[in-house]
Design a protein around this motif. Structure first.
Motif, short mmCIF file in Angstrom:
data_model
loop_
_atom_site.label_atom_id
_atom_site.label_comp_id
_atom_site.label_asym_id
_atom_site.label_seq_id
_atom_site.Cartn_x
_atom_site.Cartn_y
_atom_site.Cartn_z
N UNK A 143 0.85 -1.20 0.00
CA UNK A 143 0.00 0.00 0.00
C UNK A 143 0.89 1.24 0.00
N UNK A 144 0.73 2.06 -1.03
CA UNK A 144 1.53 3.28 -1.14
C UNK A 144 0.70 4.35 -1.85
N UNK A 145 0.80 5.56 -1.35
CA UNK A 145 0.16 6.71 -1.98
C UNK A 145 0.96 7.94 -1.58
N UNK A 146 1.45 8.68 -2.56
CA UNK A 146 2.27 9.86 -2.28
C UNK A 146 2.21 10.80 -3.47
N UNK A 147 2.74 11.99 -3.28
CA UNK A 147 2.80 12.95 -4.36
C UNK A 147 4.24 13.38 -4.58
N UNK A 148 4.52 13.76 -5.82
CA UNK A 148 5.81 14.31 -6.19
C UNK A 148 5.58 15.80 -6.43
N UNK A 149 5.88 16.67 -5.46
CA UNK A 149 5.57 18.10 -5.60
C UNK A 149 6.47 18.76 -6.65
N UNK A 150 6.09 19.98 -7.01
CA UNK A 150 6.90 20.75 -7.94
C UNK A 150 6.06 21.29 -9.09
N UNK A 151 6.76 21.91 -10.05
CA UNK A 151 6.05 22.45 -11.20
C UNK A 151 5.43 21.34 -12.04
N UNK A 243 -2.27 -2.32 6.93
CA UNK A 243 -1.64 -3.02 5.82
C UNK A 243 -0.13 -2.83 5.79
N UNK A 244 0.40 -1.99 6.68
CA UNK A 244 1.84 -1.73 6.66
C UNK A 244 2.24 -0.94 5.43
N UNK A 245 1.77 0.28 5.34
CA UNK A 245 1.99 1.11 4.16
C UNK A 245 3.47 1.33 3.90
N UNK A 246 3.81 1.38 2.62
CA UNK A 246 5.17 1.64 2.19
C UNK A 246 5.48 3.12 2.39
N UNK A 247 6.58 3.47 3.06
CA UNK A 247 6.90 4.89 3.26
C UNK A 247 7.11 5.62 1.93
N UNK A 248 6.79 6.90 1.91
CA UNK A 248 7.00 7.70 0.70
C UNK A 248 8.49 7.86 0.45
N UNK A 249 8.92 7.88 -0.80
CA UNK A 249 10.34 8.10 -1.09
C UNK A 249 10.82 9.44 -0.57
N UNK A 250 12.12 9.59 -0.43
CA UNK A 250 12.71 10.83 0.08
C UNK A 250 12.34 11.99 -0.82
N UNK A 251 11.91 13.10 -0.21
CA UNK A 251 11.54 14.29 -0.95
C UNK A 251 10.08 14.32 -1.38
#
Length: 300
Positions: A143-151, A243-251
């Protein structure tokens, strides 16, 4: 002397205020205002601490911080002779200011590079689903959900998330991640992460970073509640937690950070702060953010 004393008092007040602020209980009732106050405290403390040293260093010029530094850089002769203490204060003030700026810039560059590499990786391994346009899907069972911020921002979920959440729960999580992107919470967190690198031994700095990270998640939760039921978002967060969510990648900014505190807030919401309290916090934040620059500009 007046400017140096005022900046020293402001730096001390900010340090004490930050220490007291880490134990405040009202912050979850107004996370955006709490974030603004934390930012104001950080700006005021940084400028006041360096300004106090520099104000003492340029005291022989009998001018304020800015005008004294200009006179020093221009090689003008001070009205009173310099001594060792003034020279050490100048070195310490400029060094501290340079460290804060360099650490902030280095943290920003490192984060930008990490996001650039991750965007390239997403173009290779991620796919798009017709029923969730604008979202990148990774074929990963966790289980993973994250965003990649920026332009060129992206919202990313795993295939495991699509199997784990119902349609309403997925909508809530995507709204949460979109809030991170729209409100540029990455820029809010960047100075606190940089300050943590500059002062890794400081318990107050560590607790401030942790609290701002939680407040950012709460602010995104509040934004997501405009598009979904709070209980749906709470259920989605609980599913991530179990569910033991996967941590978001660095940044990146993930949805499954500090789950239990957020779930408790969503299920049992506290009353909003009264209007007078909100106005008072806004006034305090503005006062803190402008006080140090004002003292730097004073001509005495």
């Amino acid at each position: 002397m007046i400017t140096a004393a005022a900046l020293t008092a402001l730096a001390a007040a900010c340090a004490i205020g930050a220490w007291r602020f880490t134990a405040a209980r009202w912050t979850s009732r107004a996370p955006r205002l709490a974030i603004a106050l934390w930012q104001s405290l950080g700006v005021a403390w940084g400028l006041a601490s360096t300004g106090a040293l520099l104000a003492f260093a340029v005291m022989p010029y009998d001018r304020g911080v800015v005008q004294g530094l200009v006179a020093f850089a221009a090689g003008q002769t001070p009205g009173e002779p310099w001594d060792l203490l003034h020279a050490l204060a100048m070195i310490a003030g400029l060094t501290m200011l340079a460290v804060l700026v360099v650490v902030l810039v280095a943290a920003g560059v490192q984060t930008l590079r990490a996001r650039r590499r991750h965007r390239v990786l997403l173009t290779l391994i991620a796919r798009e689903e017709p029923h969730i346009p604008g979202v990148r899907v990774l074929d990963h069972p966790g289980a993973a959900a994250y965003c990649v911020p920026g332009l060129r921002s992206h919202v990313v979920v795993s295939s495991g998330t699509l199997e784990l959440l119902s349609e309403d729960e997925l909508t809530a999580v995507l709204a949460h991640e979109s809030a991170h992107v729209r409100e540029r919470h990455d820029l809010v967190l960047l100075p606190f992460g940089a300050l943590r690198r500059a002062l890794p031994f400081s318990k107050v700095v560590r607790e401030a970073q942790e609290q701002v990270e939680l407040l950012v998640e709460m602010a995104a939760d509040d934004r997501a509640r405009r598009y979904c039921s709070p209980r749906r978002l709470a259920t989605a967060l609980l599913r991530f937690g179990t569910a033991g969510a996967v941590p978001a990648p660095a940044g990146m900014l993930g949805a499954a950070a500090q789950v239990m505190a957020r779930v408790d807030r969503l299920i049992k919401p506290a009353p909003e702060l009264p209007r007078s309290g909100r106005y008072g916090l806004v006034a305090l934040s503005v006062t803190l953010a402008t006080s140090a620059p004002f003292l730097w500009a004073l001509p005495f």
